[in-house]
Design an enzyme around this catalytic site. Structure first.
Site, short mmCIF file in Angstrom:
data_model
loop_
_atom_site.label_atom_id
_atom_site.label_comp_id
_atom_site.label_asym_id
_atom_site.label_seq_id
_atom_site.Cartn_x
_atom_site.Cartn_y
_atom_site.Cartn_z
N THR A 73 0.82 -1.21 0.00
CA THR A 73 0.00 0.00 0.00
C THR A 73 0.85 1.26 0.00
OG1 THR A 73 -1.81 -1.13 1.13
CG2 THR A 73 -1.79 1.27 1.26
N SER A 82 1.69 -7.36 -0.76
CA SER A 82 2.33 -8.30 0.17
C SER A 82 1.67 -9.68 0.22
CB SER A 82 2.43 -7.70 1.57
OG SER A 82 1.18 -7.52 2.16
N THR A 99 1.46 -4.31 4.33
CA THR A 99 1.21 -4.63 5.74
C THR A 99 0.59 -6.01 5.96
OG1 THR A 99 -0.94 -3.51 5.67
CG2 THR A 99 0.97 -2.21 6.38
N ASP A 100 -0.02 -6.60 4.93
CA ASP A 100 -0.71 -7.88 5.15
C ASP A 100 0.23 -8.98 5.62
OD1 ASP A 100 -3.13 -6.79 4.50
OD2 ASP A 100 -3.28 -7.70 2.52
#
Length: 318
Positions: A12, A53, A84-85
């Site tokens: 992101t 990710s 971030t995942d």
């Protein structure tokens, strides 16, 4: 002047939203456009990957490790921007490798680069500050988001969209980033580290629940998996229905147990059938304080490093 090497991997933080609010990768990473962001830090940055990710694999994590090892003699620290995942998994993987005793910081964003209130540039600059601070050296891999510094071992994503999503249950952050200082309140515990040139194997994760059917576990064959992670109930207990399958599998492969609870430690406490005490006697290995994705990585790394028997059990449960 500190020299920091930055590896952008996508996520992101490197994406943009269209007029409908749909977020997707950009052809040109907006983070690479930021030149000389801090006057007292010399930054060298590259687009190492440009991936959402969820597309990150163990092979990508290994490439990051190898790049850090190669570049370590030339730099004072590293920053990795990441989606971030799966950020916490990449951070934990690197933290379990034979990394140099330099600051290694992962960061990301919850809002894409052109969204209102975007947090990407701020988190990036904060991560650079942490990586350039001498106090950050030899603390293992750090995750810096929202003015907090977290240990890779314990940090986890706790909210789907909130900018304060990364938290460390039970322990809290290692430190904070203020306007002028990098403050550490805790020291990350020593880690066992491994050097691997490659990694392979299959370790599925099975989450348990009330009135659980056994067909998923019954379909697993020890000949085509390397181990198994069970996300158990409470302190480490399982439904009666899946005990026969667990008893079958644990005789052939390592079966590792974590709790599905957000806080606390998985440990053998209950003595009823399916309780943790029975499971430990059967040979199930209890992992302290790791979530299931990190326990999977811990087991895979240990198996690829050649750990077996009691040595493997001591490492997994240590």
């Amino acid at each position: 002047m500190k020299k920091i090497f930055v590896l952008h991997t996508g996520g992101t933080i490197s994406m943009q939203a269209n007029h409908d609010g749909q977020v997707a990768p950009s052809q040109v990473n907006p983070m690479i456009q930021i030149s000389n962001p801090l006057s007292d830090i010399e930054v060298t940055s590259i687009d190492f990957f440009n991936l959402p990710s969820p597309h990150i694999t163990l092979n990508h994590m290994m490439q990051l490790y190898q790049k850090i090892k190669k570049e370590a003699p030339h730099y004072d620290g590293f920053v990795i921007t990441h989606g971030t995942d799966t950020l916490e998994e990449t951070a934990y993987f690197l933290d379990t490798m034979d990394i140099p005793a330099l600051p290694i910081v992962l960061t990301g964003a919850m809002r894409s680069s052109n969204e209102l209130g975007s947090d990407g540039v701020y988190n990036y600059l904060t991560a650079l500050r942490v990586a350039a601070d001498e106090k950050s050296a030899d603390k293992g891999v750090l995750v810096v988001m929202n003015d907090e510094i977290h240990a890779a071992k314990y940090v986890t994503k706790t909210h789907t969209t909130n900018v304060s999503t990364f938290q460390t249950p039970t322990h809290g952050p290692l430190g904070l980033v203020t306007k002028k200082e990098i403050l550490y309140f805790k020291t990350a515990e020593p880690r066992v580290r491994f050097h691997l040139d490659s990694i392979s194997g299959r370790v599925p994760i099975i989450k348990t629940y009330a009135d659980m059917e056994c067909f998923i576990l019954d379909s697993l064959n020890a000949s085509n998996i390397s181990g198994l992670v069970i996300e158990a109930l409470g302190a480490g207990n399982l439904p009666l229905s899946i005990l026969p399958a667990i008893q079958r599998l644990v005789k052939e492969i390592p079966v590792v147990l974590v709790s599905r609870c957000f806080n606390g430690i998985a440990e053998p406490v209950y003595a009823y059938p399916g309780g943790g005490i029975q499971l430990q006697k059967e040979g199930v290995l209890f992992v302290k304080e790791l979530n299931a994705p990190k326990a999977r990585l811990k087991l895979l790394i240990a198996l690829n490093a050649g750990l077996k028997g009691e040595v493997l059990a001591d490492y997994i449960e240590g």
